[in-house]
Design an enzyme around this catalytic site. Structure first.
Site, PDB file in Angstrom:
ATOM      1  N   ARG A   6      10.193  55.527  47.153  1.00 19.36           N
ATOM      2  CA  ARG A   6       9.571  56.194  46.003  1.00 19.36           C
ATOM      3  C   ARG A   6       8.649  55.235  45.243  1.00 19.36           C
ATOM      4  O   ARG A   6       7.513  55.573  44.896  1.00 19.36           O
ATOM      5  CB  ARG A   6      10.688  56.711  45.082  1.00 19.36           C
ATOM      6  N   ALA A   7       9.163  54.014  45.013  1.00 21.47           N
ATOM      7  CA  ALA A   7       8.393  53.048  44.223  1.00 21.47           C
ATOM      8  C   ALA A   7       7.121  52.620  44.964  1.00 21.47           C
ATOM      9  O   ALA A   7       6.041  52.535  44.363  1.00 21.47           O
ATOM     10  CB  ALA A   7       9.265  51.829  43.899  1.00 21.47           C
ATOM     11  N   ARG A  10       4.613  55.631  44.893  1.00 14.22           N
ATOM     12  CA  ARG A  10       3.979  55.925  43.598  1.00 14.22           C
ATOM     13  C   ARG A  10       3.120  54.760  43.110  1.00 14.22           C
ATOM     14  O   ARG A  10       2.062  54.979  42.524  1.00 14.22           O
ATOM     15  CB  ARG A  10       5.036  56.326  42.574  1.00 14.22           C
ATOM     16  N   ILE A 112      22.822  46.421  53.328  1.00 19.37           N
ATOM     17  CA  ILE A 112      24.042  46.224  52.530  1.00 19.37           C
ATOM     18  C   ILE A 112      24.625  44.820  52.745  1.00 19.37           C
ATOM     19  O   ILE A 112      25.482  44.385  51.991  1.00 19.37           O
ATOM     20  CB  ILE A 112      25.124  47.283  52.858  1.00 19.37           C
ATOM     21  N   ASP A 113      24.153  44.121  53.795  1.00 23.09           N
ATOM     22  CA  ASP A 113      24.785  42.840  54.164  1.00 23.09           C
ATOM     23  C   ASP A 113      24.413  41.682  53.221  1.00 23.09           C
ATOM     24  O   ASP A 113      25.094  40.659  53.203  1.00 23.09           O
ATOM     25  CB  ASP A 113      24.396  42.451  55.599  1.00 23.09           C
ATOM     26  N   ARG A 157      28.189  42.607  59.073  1.00 25.65           N
ATOM     27  CA  ARG A 157      27.750  41.989  60.339  1.00 25.65           C
ATOM     28  C   ARG A 157      28.215  40.535  60.399  1.00 25.65           C
ATOM     29  O   ARG A 157      29.405  40.302  60.405  1.00 25.65           O
ATOM     30  CB  ARG A 157      26.231  42.106  60.497  1.00 25.65           C
TER      31      ARG A 157
HETATM   32  O1  F6P Z   1      23.425  45.755  58.904  1.00 25.13           O
HETATM   33  C1  F6P Z   1      24.030  46.794  58.209  1.00 25.13           C
HETATM   34  C2  F6P Z   1      25.287  47.241  58.903  1.00 25.13           C
HETATM   35  O2  F6P Z   1      25.893  48.274  58.141  1.00 25.13           O
HETATM   36  C3  F6P Z   1      26.305  46.129  59.181  1.00 25.13           C
HETATM   37  O3  F6P Z   1      27.048  45.790  58.048  1.00 25.13           O
HETATM   38  C4  F6P Z   1      27.095  46.736  60.300  1.00 25.13           C
HETATM   39  O4  F6P Z   1      27.647  45.729  61.116  1.00 25.13           O
HETATM   40  C5  F6P Z   1      26.068  47.519  61.065  1.00 25.13           C
HETATM   41  O5  F6P Z   1      24.991  47.767  60.173  1.00 25.13           O
HETATM   42  C6  F6P Z   1      26.566  48.812  61.621  1.00 25.13           C
HETATM   43  O6  F6P Z   1      25.553  49.375  62.380  1.00 25.13           O
HETATM   44  P1  F6P Z   1      25.698  50.784  63.135  1.00 25.13           P
HETATM   45  O7  F6P Z   1      25.638  51.846  62.094  1.00 25.13           O
HETATM   46  O8  F6P Z   1      24.542  50.820  64.056  1.00 25.13           O
HETATM   47  O9  F6P Z   1      27.033  50.763  63.821  1.00 25.13           O
END
Ligand code: F6P
Length: 306
Positions: A6-7, A10, A112-113, A157
């Protein structure tokens, strides 16, 4: 991620630029799955999890032939620059494309990692952290009522940021993370602290790497059969849900900054945040340099879990 899309959309339209949304990441660039975006295309998205652009892992983009096809579409659609939102894989793709073709690429850290070097936080990390904390709060009710040790497996991960910080936030007894393998046997040290002597239940958060929670639960069942052990694997619920205010603000700031960066003539950089200030990091550094876990965090958890 939607707040970032979005950012970017816009902020670019604000500058009078045209915006094209590429669906399913690099795969969509190869296939030409590309649509023009206007301001309304991103209405009512800031509060939504997932990504309105969808996403995919592209094997073809790893090959020079795949990237050549992608570049054909960049030219065909008259695209002058790319803003790529994603983690290590997406930004490694950006780096490969930029090294072969003359197209400015700006990266936004979306994972998220939280494992990208040069930014204190990545988009999605805070939301996942809060989700994990809420889940552990709920698991604690059973752990406590039934006098059990819970091993809760957390995503990330190869990185332990989610595990370490959610352990602090949820008041867990220990976190087992890939970055702390110097401690010869994290499990033995946790048991050695006599956790069950002083408390009637405990929660250990375990990074998913190397067998994750199952591995440690099996060990405890074999080596310490007196304990009542349970495993909970949080899985993909960590990657969904409405983003926190922190993530929405971060994504909005980084998205606007990506357009500022392009205006300044920047290329092949990731826009990040350090000490609440926008920073530019070469994409090559963001993906290659190791981002260490602050030892202070390890110390805090260990002090507070006595
Ligand atoms: O890199 C983000 C992530 O959520 C990791 O934390 C996790 O190991 C991986 O992706 C999971 O990936 P997938 O949804 O392909 O199994």
């Amino acid at each position: 991620m939607n707040a970032a899309i979005r950012a970017v959309t816009r902020a670019a339209i604000f500058e009078g630029w045209r915006v094209w949304g590429v669906y399913r990441g690099w795969e969509g660039l190869i296939m030409g799955d590309i649509k023009e975006f206007n301001s309304a295309s991103v209405s009512n998205t800031i509060q939504r999890g997932g990504t309105i652009l969808k996403t995919a892992r592209s094997e073809e983009f790893r090959t020079p032939e795949g990237r050549a096809k992608a570049y054909e579409n960049i030219k065909k659609f008259g695209i002058d620059a790319l803003v790529v939102i994603g983690g290590n894989g997406s930004l490694a793709g950006a780096q490969a494309l930029a090294s072969e073709y003359d197209v400015p690429v700006i990266g936004l850290p979306g994972t998220i990692d939280n494992d990208l070097y040069g930014t204190d936080s990545t988009i999605g990390y805070d939301t996942a952290l809060n989700t994990i904390m809420e889940c552990v709060d709920k698991i604690r009710d059973t752990a406590n009522s039934h006098d059990r040790i819970f091993f809760v497996e957390v995503m990330g991960r190869d990185a332990g940021f989610l595990t370490q910080n959610s352990a602090i936030a949820a008041g867990a007894e220990a976190a087992i993370i890939p970055e702390d393998r110097t401690d010869i046997d994290q499990l033995a040290s946790f048991i050695g602290r006599g956790i069950r002597k002083s408390k009637n239940s405990s929660i250990v958060l375990v990074s998913e790497k190397d067998g994750g929670a199952m591995h440690y639960a099996e060990r405890v069942r074999l080596e310490y059969p007196q304990y009542n052990v349970k495993v909970s694997i949080l899985g993909h619920l960590q990657r969904g849900g409405s983003p926190t205010a922190f993530d929405r603000i971060l994504a909005s700031r980084l998205g606007v900054a990506s357009i500022e960066a392009l205006k300044e003539g920047q290329r092949n950089i990731m826009v990040g945040i350090k000490n609440d200030q926008i920073v530019y990091v070469p994409i090559s550094r963001a993906i290659k340099m190791d981002k260490p876990i602050d030892k202070e965090l390890i110390n805090v958890l260990s002090i507070l879990s006595i």
